[in-house]
Design a protein around this motif. Structure first.
Motif, short mmCIF file in Angstrom:
data_model
loop_
_atom_site.label_atom_id
_atom_site.label_comp_id
_atom_site.label_asym_id
_atom_site.label_seq_id
_atom_site.Cartn_x
_atom_site.Cartn_y
_atom_site.Cartn_z
N LEU A 71 0.58 -1.13 0.14
CA LEU A 71 0.29 0.21 -0.28
C LEU A 71 1.74 1.18 0.12
CD1 LEU A 71 -3.01 -0.36 2.18
CD2 LEU A 71 -2.69 -0.49 0.18
N VAL A 72 1.54 0.91 1.08
CA VAL A 72 3.17 2.27 0.42
C VAL A 72 3.79 2.73 -0.36
CG1 VAL A 72 4.95 3.32 1.67
CG2 VAL A 72 3.29 2.35 3.62
N TRP A 73 4.12 1.46 -1.28
CA TRP A 73 4.64 1.25 -2.44
C TRP A 73 3.58 1.79 -3.38
CZ3 TRP A 73 8.43 2.18 -4.41
CH2 TRP A 73 9.13 2.28 -5.85
N GLY A 74 2.32 1.80 -3.41
CA GLY A 74 1.84 2.04 -4.16
C GLY A 74 0.60 3.24 -4.00
N ASN A 75 0.38 3.27 -3.02
CA ASN A 75 0.92 5.41 -2.66
C ASN A 75 1.44 6.28 -3.37
OD1 ASN A 75 0.95 7.86 -0.30
ND2 ASN A 75 -1.59 6.82 -0.34
N LEU A 76 3.37 5.85 -3.00
CA LEU A 76 4.42 6.64 -3.22
C LEU A 76 3.68 6.36 -5.15
CD1 LEU A 76 6.77 5.20 -1.15
CD2 LEU A 76 6.42 7.41 -1.10
N ALA A 83 8.75 12.40 -0.69
CA ALA A 83 8.29 10.67 -0.61
C ALA A 83 7.95 10.46 0.75
CB ALA A 83 8.43 9.25 -1.02
N LEU A 84 9.13 9.83 1.67
CA LEU A 84 8.39 8.86 2.57
C LEU A 84 8.59 9.87 4.36
CD1 LEU A 84 11.75 6.24 2.21
CD2 LEU A 84 9.30 6.59 2.17
N HIS A 85 8.70 11.29 3.39
CA HIS A 85 8.15 12.05 4.75
C HIS A 85 6.96 12.93 4.84
CE1 HIS A 85 8.87 15.96 6.88
NE2 HIS A 85 8.37 16.30 6.02
N ARG A 86 6.27 12.80 3.61
CA ARG A 86 5.42 12.52 3.69
C ARG A 86 4.09 12.33 3.86
NH1 ARG A 86 1.23 11.09 0.22
NH2 ARG A 86 2.34 9.78 -1.02
N ILE A 87 4.46 11.27 3.40
CA ILE A 87 4.11 9.33 4.64
C ILE A 87 3.80 9.46 6.15
CG2 ILE A 87 3.89 7.04 4.71
CD1 ILE A 87 3.90 7.10 1.88
N GLY A 88 5.18 9.57 6.32
CA GLY A 88 5.79 9.84 8.10
C GLY A 88 5.38 10.61 8.54
N SER A 89 4.61 12.04 8.32
CA SER A 89 4.50 13.09 8.63
C SER A 89 2.45 12.90 8.74
CB SER A 89 4.69 15.00 7.82
OG SER A 89 4.56 14.60 7.27
N SER A 90 1.84 11.78 8.17
CA SER A 90 0.78 11.81 8.36
C SER A 90 0.21 10.66 9.06
CB SER A 90 -0.29 11.56 7.18
OG SER A 90 -1.13 11.44 7.48
N ASP A 91 -0.19 10.96 9.90
CA ASP A 91 0.11 9.98 11.11
C ASP A 91 -1.51 9.12 10.73
OD1 ASP A 91 0.71 10.33 12.93
OD2 ASP A 91 0.48 11.92 14.87
N ASN A 103 -4.03 4.76 8.78
CA ASN A 103 -4.80 3.87 7.29
C ASN A 103 -4.10 2.68 6.81
OD1 ASN A 103 -6.53 5.77 7.40
ND2 ASN A 103 -6.61 7.01 6.22
N PHE A 104 -2.34 3.15 6.38
CA PHE A 104 -2.07 1.35 5.96
C PHE A 104 -2.21 0.32 7.13
CE2 PHE A 104 0.53 4.84 3.52
CZ PHE A 104 -0.01 4.60 2.53
N LEU A 105 -2.12 0.71 8.28
CA LEU A 105 -1.60 -0.43 9.83
C LEU A 105 -3.33 -1.53 9.21
CD1 LEU A 105 0.11 1.66 12.03
CD2 LEU A 105 1.25 -1.48 10.88
N ASP A 106 -4.16 -0.33 9.70
CA ASP A 106 -5.45 -0.70 9.69
C ASP A 106 -6.59 -2.09 8.28
OD1 ASP A 106 -6.44 0.49 11.47
OD2 ASP A 106 -7.12 2.08 10.84
#
Length: 50
Positions: free
Chosen positions: A3-8, A28-36, A41-44
């Motif tokens: 899911l993370v890879w697809g989002n990127l 890219a990783l900063h955007r994902i890491g900064s959004s709790d 949502n990825f974990l859910d």
């Protein structure tokens, strides 16, 4: 991870051709890491961990 890879691929990496890989992953990783919420949502989506 898929899911993370697809989002990127659909946002930061869409039509990107960097000279080195470090240019692609920093923003890219900063955007994902900064959004709790995005991280949760990825974990859910993975379902319960047994």
């Amino acid at each position: 991870m898929e899911l993370v890879w697809g989002n990127l691929k659909s946002t930061e990496l869409a039509n990107l051709c960097p000279d080195i890989l470090d240019d692609a992953d920093t923003a890219a990783l900063h955007r994902i890491g900064s959004s709790d919420q995005l991280c949760f949502n990825f974990l859910d989506h993975t379902g319960p961990l047994l």
